[in-house]
Design a protein around this motif. Structure first.
Motif, mmCIF file in Angstrom:
data_model
loop_
_atom_site.group_PDB
_atom_site.id
_atom_site.type_symbol
_atom_site.label_atom_id
_atom_site.label_comp_id
_atom_site.label_asym_id
_atom_site.label_seq_id
_atom_site.Cartn_x
_atom_site.Cartn_y
_atom_site.Cartn_z
ATOM 1 N N UNK A 52 14.660 4.451 1.714
ATOM 2 C CA UNK A 52 14.657 3.860 0.926
ATOM 3 C C UNK A 52 13.911 2.235 1.864
ATOM 4 N N UNK A 53 12.787 2.152 0.952
ATOM 5 C CA UNK A 53 11.627 1.206 1.834
ATOM 6 C C UNK A 53 10.633 -0.382 0.760
ATOM 7 N N UNK A 54 12.035 -0.146 -0.297
ATOM 8 C CA UNK A 54 11.159 -1.844 -1.352
ATOM 9 C C UNK A 54 11.796 -2.713 -1.042
ATOM 10 N N UNK A 55 11.676 -3.865 -0.808
ATOM 11 C CA UNK A 55 11.843 -5.019 0.230
ATOM 12 C C UNK A 55 13.208 -5.684 -0.176
ATOM 13 N N UNK A 56 12.589 -5.561 -2.052
ATOM 14 C CA UNK A 56 14.206 -5.964 -3.059
ATOM 15 C C UNK A 56 15.102 -4.851 -2.952
ATOM 16 N N UNK A 57 15.171 -4.149 -2.442
ATOM 17 C CA UNK A 57 15.968 -3.160 -1.973
ATOM 18 C C UNK A 57 16.646 -3.044 -0.690
#
Length: 263
Positions: A52-57
């Motif tokens: 997982x790479x997205x800041x929001x997750x």
């Protein structure tokens, strides 16, 4: 630490048994060049990777994961790394920082130091030049290679201890000999294969698998055992590759085989 090959193998096996029994979830924020290798290396030792790479997750995955690995090769995901490191600190699970390229990039070095300032990183793993760049706050490039062997060894050990004391993290300088320190003592891990340097991702894979070992036990000993595993598997993979009369492509796959078959 490891007084002979038998004790070394026994220590590695003990940690692998914990990993294979617990299947720790390791979140890897790593670069696109090695993301597949890192996932496969974790699967090979019995861990469960998530990329997982997205800041929001980050908050959701921090609640699910047992450890975190941040690789500065993924400069496009720096915001995610910073958020994940803060959450790792709150959650109390280990976090590894691989400061790829910080020896020659002032930008990357600054970002690494910013992540470290948050206090969530429990282990830093890089090559000698990268560790020196962080410890001495300067560009080092390839300068480490120009030193005499004895002088270089002393300097690397000094940098490992200095950075460990500054950050409170376990620090690993990888190379022909790996130096693993916590600011009080340094363990040396010998062995390995020169073919490791001829494939992409050997360092990234080591950082990823460190996440699994530190999830089993966050200690200098477990970090050193992980380094020893990689050196032993490198030697085994080279042996298989030479026997088959093959090259680096075969070595790459043979190394993953060695990781999965170590018992």
């Amino acid at each position: 630490m490891f007084y002979n090959k038998t004790e070394r193998a026994a220590a590695i096996r003990a940690y692998l048994e914990q990993i294979r029994a617990g299947r720790p979830v390791v979140q890897c924020i790593t670069n696109i060049v090695t993301v597949n290798d890192c996932a496969n290396a974790l699967l090979a030792v019995g861990a469960s990777p998530t990329m997982a790479h997205h800041p929001r997750e980050m908050e959701d995955f921090a609640a699910l994961c047992d450890s975190l690995v941040c690789n500065l090769g993924a400069t496009e995901s720096l915001d995610a790394m910073k958020a994940a490191a803060v959450l790792a600190k709150k959650s109390g699970h280990p976090a590894v920082l691989d400061p790829v390229g910080c020896a020659g990039s002032q930008f990357r070095r600054g970002q690494a130091l910013e992540i470290l300032a948050g206090g969530g990183i429990t282990c830093i793993r890089g090559n000698a030049a990268e560790i020196r760049a962080l410890a001495e706050h300067c560009n080092t490039g390839r300068g480490v290679d120009d030193m005499e062997a004895g002088e270089n060894e002393k300097h690397v050990m000094h940098d490992v201890s200095l950075l460990a004391r500054e950050t409170g993290a376990i620090v690993i300088a990888s190379g022909e000999t790996d130096y693993v320190g916590d600011g009080e003592s340094i363990l040396e891990v010998h062995g390995g294969s020169p073919m490791m340097g001829r494939i992409t991702g050997s360092g990234c894979m080591l950082s990823a698998v460190l996440g699994a070992f530190l999830a089993a036990e966050c200690s200098v000993r477990s970090a050193a055992a992980c380094c020893a595993l990689f050196k032993d598997c490198g030697e085994q993979a080279e042996k298989w590759t030479r026997e088959a009369g093959r090259g680096t492509g075969t070595f790459h796959i043979a190394f993953l085989d060695a990781l999965s078959l170590f018992c």
